[in-house]
Design an enzyme around this catalytic site. Structure first.
Site, PDB file in Angstrom:
ATOM      1  CG  PHE A   1      19.788  27.804  52.538  1.00 55.05           C
ATOM      2  CD1 PHE A   1      21.014  28.417  52.765  1.00 55.05           C
ATOM      3  CD2 PHE A   1      19.497  27.374  51.247  1.00 55.05           C
ATOM      4  CE1 PHE A   1      21.940  28.591  51.732  1.00 55.05           C
ATOM      5  CE2 PHE A   1      20.416  27.535  50.208  1.00 55.05           C
ATOM      6  CZ  PHE A   1      21.639  28.144  50.459  1.00 55.05           C
TER       7      PHE A   1
ATOM      8  CG  ASP B   1      12.487  29.585  49.741  1.00 48.74           C
ATOM      9  OD1 ASP B   1      12.273  28.706  48.891  1.00 48.74           O
ATOM     10  OD2 ASP B   1      13.637  29.949  50.068  1.00 48.74           O
TER      11      ASP B   1
ATOM     12  CE  LYS C   1      16.865  23.159  46.397  1.00 51.11           C
ATOM     13  NZ  LYS C   1      18.174  22.610  46.128  1.00 51.11           N
TER      14      LYS C   1
HETATM   15  N1  PLP Z   1      15.601  28.347  49.086  1.00 49.48           N
HETATM   16  C1  PLP Z   1      15.558  27.094  49.532  1.00 49.48           C
HETATM   17  C2  PLP Z   1      14.475  26.694  50.480  1.00 49.48           C
HETATM   18  C3  PLP Z   1      16.516  26.168  49.123  1.00 49.48           C
HETATM   19  O1  PLP Z   1      16.474  24.911  49.594  1.00 49.48           O
HETATM   20  C4  PLP Z   1      17.513  26.579  48.219  1.00 49.48           C
HETATM   21  C5  PLP Z   1      18.575  25.639  47.781  1.00 49.48           C
HETATM   22  O2  PLP Z   1      18.882  24.677  48.434  1.00 49.48           O
HETATM   23  C6  PLP Z   1      17.516  27.898  47.775  1.00 49.48           C
HETATM   24  C7  PLP Z   1      16.549  28.760  48.220  1.00 49.48           C
HETATM   25  C8  PLP Z   1      18.570  28.396  46.806  1.00 49.48           C
HETATM   26  O3  PLP Z   1      18.360  27.852  45.557  1.00 49.48           O
HETATM   27  P1  PLP Z   1      19.525  27.911  44.449  1.00 49.48           P
HETATM   28  O4  PLP Z   1      20.637  27.043  44.923  1.00 49.48           O
HETATM   29  O5  PLP Z   1      18.853  27.390  43.206  1.00 49.48           O
HETATM   30  O6  PLP Z   1      19.925  29.333  44.307  1.00 49.48           O
END
Ligand code: PLP
Length: 400
Positions: free
Chosen positions: A136, A223, A252
């Site tokens: 994700f 990520d 986050k």
């Molecule tokens: N990447 C990862 C691993 C995530 O867990 C998340 C959100 O849960 C995101 C990207 C997306 O982040 P945002 O909701 O701040 O756009």
């Protein structure tokens, strides 16, 4: 849950979320208080955001002070707090340069754009990024196209091209593609898949991928949006493997609730963004930068990486012992304060059941109970979570 007497006002909100019938008014440490004055133990931290817990006094002071000075100017002018934050982050992460934005998805967008720029300077006209099934990366068009999750893509076709999905935790597939196909410019992975179900790859996986990226001159993008900033017991999860990516993204926990994201890059990836090629109105503004600098101070000063490692291990050991003989529990896995308990059946209803016990948890990938408590959690609070979650699971599985 306390009944609310007033009419629902969320009829004016688009239905992107289906919120539980509770609204919090204040928080303190690992606890939240709702409008009726009931207290809830927070084992989710707003999905890995509030690592310092709620209402941390240093953050409170810093934000109040900054609000009285300057919230926003523009990236058209120098922002000393942003420059200081960039310097701190690159030192912690072993990177060279930072681009600031406001969310995880935006940080990943920047990473994807950098990878495409890298391809174009190598004369790769249709650059492709290898990404993982079960991953994700966000909800924008590029990041949902990169995500290995049909649910987040459904309805938004046509997806962006330029992503090649492979099974997670399998370096051989990546090797085969890199050896036989042209046009690959990067491999983009979560060091631990969060939304995908707290999927922890085998030791050595990231290292193998790093070596493959080196051998084939492609960028490694990690990520760290969910795993980063001490969550797994180190500043960044890749540090467990002793490697370093070319690009990494965080968001986050960086602002503990003040929106800020960052895309960091090093070496050949660090200078590809040039004036005019990318930007953000709010990215790294004085308020967000001040929040993030304070977060880094507290993470370091209160040794929260060590705390996450120790308390996470304690929780994991207790869960393993407590749930060892419970039929229906498939796996207990975790790294620091990122813990998943997989059941043999869907268990989304446990979230509402936990709420009735005044506990905030999450279920992801249908059958994985996900716990992401604040990093400041005490041993006593952590053991209370273990106790409550263990009981909820046993009751849920027995009654079925
Ligand atoms: N990447 C990862 C691993 C995530 O867990 C998340 C959100 O849960 C995101 C990207 C997306 O982040 P945002 O909701 O701040 O756009």
């Amino acid at each position: 849950m306390s009944p609310h007497t007033e009419p629902p006002m969320n009829q004016y909100l688009m239905s992107s979320y289906k919120p539980l019938q509770v609204a919090f008014e204040s928080g303190q440490g690992a606890w939240l208080t709702d409008r009726e004055g009931d207290r809830y133990l927070d084992a989710l931290s707003g999905i890995a955001v509030c690592g310092l817990g709620h209402a941390h006094p240093l953050l409170q002071q810093a934000l109040a002070d900054q609000a009285g000075r300057l919230l926003h100017t523009s990236n058209l002018y120098r922002i000393p707090l942003q420059e200081k934050l960039a310097q701190r982050l690159v030192a912690i992460a072993g990177m060279n340069k930072v681009f600031f934005c406001n969310s995880g998805a935006e940080a990943n967008e920047a990473a994807i754009k950098i990878a495409r720029l890298y391809g174009h300077i190598k004369n790769t006209h249709e650059p492709v990024i290898i990404v993982a099934e079960g991953s994700f990366h966000g909800r924008t068009m590029a990041t949902l196209s990169a995500s290995g999750n049909a649910k987040v893509q459904a309805g938004f076709e046509p997806l962006l091209t330029g992503f090649r999905h492979v099974p997670y935790n399998d370096p051989d597939v990546i090797e085969t593609i890199l050896s036989h196909e042209n046009g690959i410019v990067a491999v983009m992975l979560e060091p631990i898949q969060g939304e995908g179900g707290i999927n922890i790859p085998d030791g050595g996986y990231l290292k193998s991928v790093r070596e493959l990226c080196n051998a084939h001159d492609v960028l490694l993008i990690l990520d760290e949006i969910q795993t980063g900033l001490c969550r797994t017991g180190k500043w960044f999860a890749f540090q467990h493997e002793g490697i370093i990516p070319d690009i990494m993204t965080v968001a986050k926990a960086l602002g503990n609730g003040v929106p800020i994201g960052a895309c960091m890059a090093r070496g050949k990836a660090a200078d590809l963004i040039q004036p005019g090629s990318h930007g953000s109105t709010f990215g790294g503004n004085p308020l967000a930068a001040r929040a993030a600098l304070t977060v880094l101070d507290v993470l370091e000063g209160e040794e929260l990486a060590q705390q996450a490692a120790a308390i996470g291990q304690l929780m994991l050991t207790r869960f393993e012992k407590d749930l060892a003989t419970v039929r229906g529990v498939v796996a207990v896995r975790g790294c620091g304060l990122m813990i998943g308990i997989e059941l043999d059946r869907d268990c989304g209803e446990l979230v509402a059941r936990a709420l009735r016990q005044r506990l905030l948890i999450n279920v992801t990938a249908g059958r994985v109970i996900r716990l992401l408590p604040p990093l400041i959690i005490t041993e006593k609070e952590a053991l209370l979570i273990v106790d409550l979650v263990g009981r909820l699971i046993r009751e849920f599985l027995q009654q079925e």
